[in-house]
Design a protein around this motif. Sequence first.
Motif, PDB file in Angstrom:
ATOM      1  N   PRO A 275       5.979   6.813   4.292  1.00  0.00           N
ATOM      2  CA  PRO A 275       4.815   6.948   5.182  1.00  0.00           C
ATOM      3  C   PRO A 275       3.856   8.004   4.633  1.00  0.00           C
ATOM      4  N   THR A 276       2.594   7.853   4.965  1.00  0.00           N
ATOM      5  CA  THR A 276       1.589   8.799   4.492  1.00  0.00           C
ATOM      6  C   THR A 276       1.840  10.191   5.071  1.00  0.00           C
ATOM      7  N   TRP A 277       1.471  11.189   4.341  1.00  0.00           N
ATOM      8  CA  TRP A 277       1.582  12.574   4.792  1.00  0.00           C
ATOM      9  C   TRP A 277       0.273  13.051   5.417  1.00  0.00           C
ATOM     10  N   ARG A 278      -0.771  12.210   5.350  1.00  0.00           N
ATOM     11  CA  ARG A 278      -2.091  12.587   5.860  1.00  0.00           C
ATOM     12  C   ARG A 278      -2.179  12.372   7.370  1.00  0.00           C
ATOM     13  N   SER A 279      -3.202  12.980   7.972  1.00  0.00           N
ATOM     14  CA  SER A 279      -3.455  12.799   9.403  1.00  0.00           C
ATOM     15  C   SER A 279      -4.954  12.604   9.629  1.00  0.00           C
ATOM     16  N   SER A 280      -5.318  12.186  10.847  1.00  0.00           N
ATOM     17  CA  SER A 280      -6.725  11.963  11.188  1.00  0.00           C
ATOM     18  C   SER A 280      -7.553  13.231  11.076  1.00  0.00           C
ATOM     19  N   SER A 281      -6.912  14.410  11.137  1.00  0.00           N
ATOM     20  CA  SER A 281      -7.667  15.655  11.004  1.00  0.00           C
ATOM     21  C   SER A 281      -8.289  15.792   9.614  1.00  0.00           C
ATOM     22  N   MET A 282      -7.876  14.954   8.674  1.00  0.00           N
ATOM     23  CA  MET A 282      -8.425  14.975   7.315  1.00  0.00           C
ATOM     24  C   MET A 282      -9.628  14.044   7.172  1.00  0.00           C
ATOM     25  N   CYS A 283     -10.017  13.363   8.265  1.00  0.00           N
ATOM     26  CA  CYS A 283     -11.163  12.442   8.233  1.00  0.00           C
ATOM     27  C   CYS A 283     -12.393  13.119   8.810  1.00  0.00           C
ATOM     28  N   TYR A 284     -13.496  13.039   8.085  1.00  0.00           N
ATOM     29  CA  TYR A 284     -14.753  13.607   8.554  1.00  0.00           C
ATOM     30  C   TYR A 284     -15.872  12.618   8.260  1.00  0.00           C
ATOM     31  N   ASP A 285     -16.425  12.039   9.307  1.00  0.00           N
ATOM     32  CA  ASP A 285     -17.485  11.029   9.189  1.00  0.00           C
ATOM     33  C   ASP A 285     -17.108   9.900   8.224  1.00  0.00           C
ATOM     34  N   GLY A 286     -15.880   9.445   8.320  1.00  0.00           N
ATOM     35  CA  GLY A 286     -15.435   8.327   7.493  1.00  0.00           C
ATOM     36  C   GLY A 286     -15.013   8.692   6.086  1.00  0.00           C
ATOM     37  N   VAL A 287     -14.968   9.982   5.781  1.00  0.00           N
ATOM     38  CA  VAL A 287     -14.580  10.431   4.445  1.00  0.00           C
ATOM     39  C   VAL A 287     -13.239  11.154   4.532  1.00  0.00           C
ATOM     40  N   LEU A 288     -12.310  10.752   3.685  1.00  0.00           N
ATOM     41  CA  LEU A 288     -10.996  11.397   3.630  1.00  0.00           C
ATOM     42  C   LEU A 288     -11.103  12.628   2.748  1.00  0.00           C
ATOM     43  N   SER A 289     -10.772  13.780   3.329  1.00  0.00           N
ATOM     44  CA  SER A 289     -10.868  15.024   2.535  1.00  0.00           C
ATOM     45  C   SER A 289      -9.501  15.549   2.149  1.00  0.00           C
TER      46      SER A 289
ATOM     47  N   GLY B 206       0.811  -1.205   0.000  1.00  0.00           N
ATOM     48  CA  GLY B 206       0.000   0.000   0.000  1.00  0.00           C
ATOM     49  C   GLY B 206       0.846   1.257   0.000  1.00  0.00           C
ATOM     50  N   SER B 207       0.195   2.372  -0.272  1.00  0.00           N
ATOM     51  CA  SER B 207       0.848   3.675  -0.275  1.00  0.00           C
ATOM     52  C   SER B 207      -0.157   4.692   0.239  1.00  0.00           C
ATOM     53  N   GLU B 208       0.213   5.962   0.213  1.00  0.00           N
ATOM     54  CA  GLU B 208      -0.745   6.981   0.646  1.00  0.00           C
ATOM     55  C   GLU B 208      -1.981   6.998  -0.235  1.00  0.00           C
ATOM     56  N   TRP B 209      -1.888   6.461  -1.462  1.00  0.00           N
ATOM     57  CA  TRP B 209      -3.055   6.381  -2.340  1.00  0.00           C
ATOM     58  C   TRP B 209      -4.119   5.472  -1.735  1.00  0.00           C
ATOM     59  N   SER B 210      -3.691   4.541  -0.864  1.00  0.00           N
ATOM     60  CA  SER B 210      -4.603   3.578  -0.247  1.00  0.00           C
ATOM     61  C   SER B 210      -5.138   4.049   1.102  1.00  0.00           C
ATOM     62  N   ASP B 211      -4.776   5.254   1.563  1.00  0.00           N
ATOM     63  CA  ASP B 211      -5.272   5.767   2.845  1.00  0.00           C
ATOM     64  C   ASP B 211      -6.796   5.831   2.839  1.00  0.00           C
ATOM     65  N   TYR B 212      -7.400   5.570   3.981  1.00  0.00           N
ATOM     66  CA  TYR B 212      -8.854   5.727   4.118  1.00  0.00           C
ATOM     67  C   TYR B 212      -9.192   6.050   5.566  1.00  0.00           C
ATOM     68  N   CYS B 213     -10.430   6.394   5.802  1.00  0.00           N
ATOM     69  CA  CYS B 213     -10.884   6.776   7.143  1.00  0.00           C
ATOM     70  C   CYS B 213     -11.946   5.815   7.643  1.00  0.00           C
ATOM     71  N   VAL B 214     -11.919   5.572   8.943  1.00  0.00           N
ATOM     72  CA  VAL B 214     -12.987   4.876   9.647  1.00  0.00           C
ATOM     73  C   VAL B 214     -13.425   5.867  10.719  1.00  0.00           C
ATOM     74  N   GLY B 215     -14.591   6.457  10.501  1.00  0.00           N
ATOM     75  CA  GLY B 215     -15.029   7.530  11.390  1.00  0.00           C
ATOM     76  C   GLY B 215     -14.055   8.692  11.264  1.00  0.00           C
TER      77      GLY B 215
END
Length: 162
Positions: A148-162, A97-106
Amino acid sequence: MLPAALAALGALTLGVTTAPAPAQAQASREACLWDGAGYRQGGTLYAGGWAFTCGVDGFGAARWFRGSGAAHRGGTVFSPGTGNPVGQFSPGARQPGSEWSDYCVGSQLIPGTEDVYELFVIGGALSWRSVGPISDWVFDSPVVRPAPTWRSSSMCYDGVLS
């Protein structure tokens, strides 16, 4: 004249019964894709410590089949594991996987770099789906471990990665 007609009919019947159906003939020539490169049916490549053989699935479409055990030899392909797989990979291919595969759960970010992904046909579309931990993948030349991914949990909103 009758024996000649029967011989012609027999040859025609023989030709019909031994000729492959067009779909079968096409499927037997369909190449498997790995990182945009085509591989012939029956061909084997090595990636992530595994052997993958090009074949056809039950519907006659090209598909990679992973060997039953780890292949103790180095990788023979570059395996980026990033981006849209359409026109680049055939189902059955596996990638780190890579950052392209990042996703959110909640509101929690699940980094894509922690899993190995396999390409599946889901609802008629190709999609990478997690099939195991990244520890299942052997990183050897020419494959480089994804950053490693450059994203953080602050980019997750109701399970959607923004």
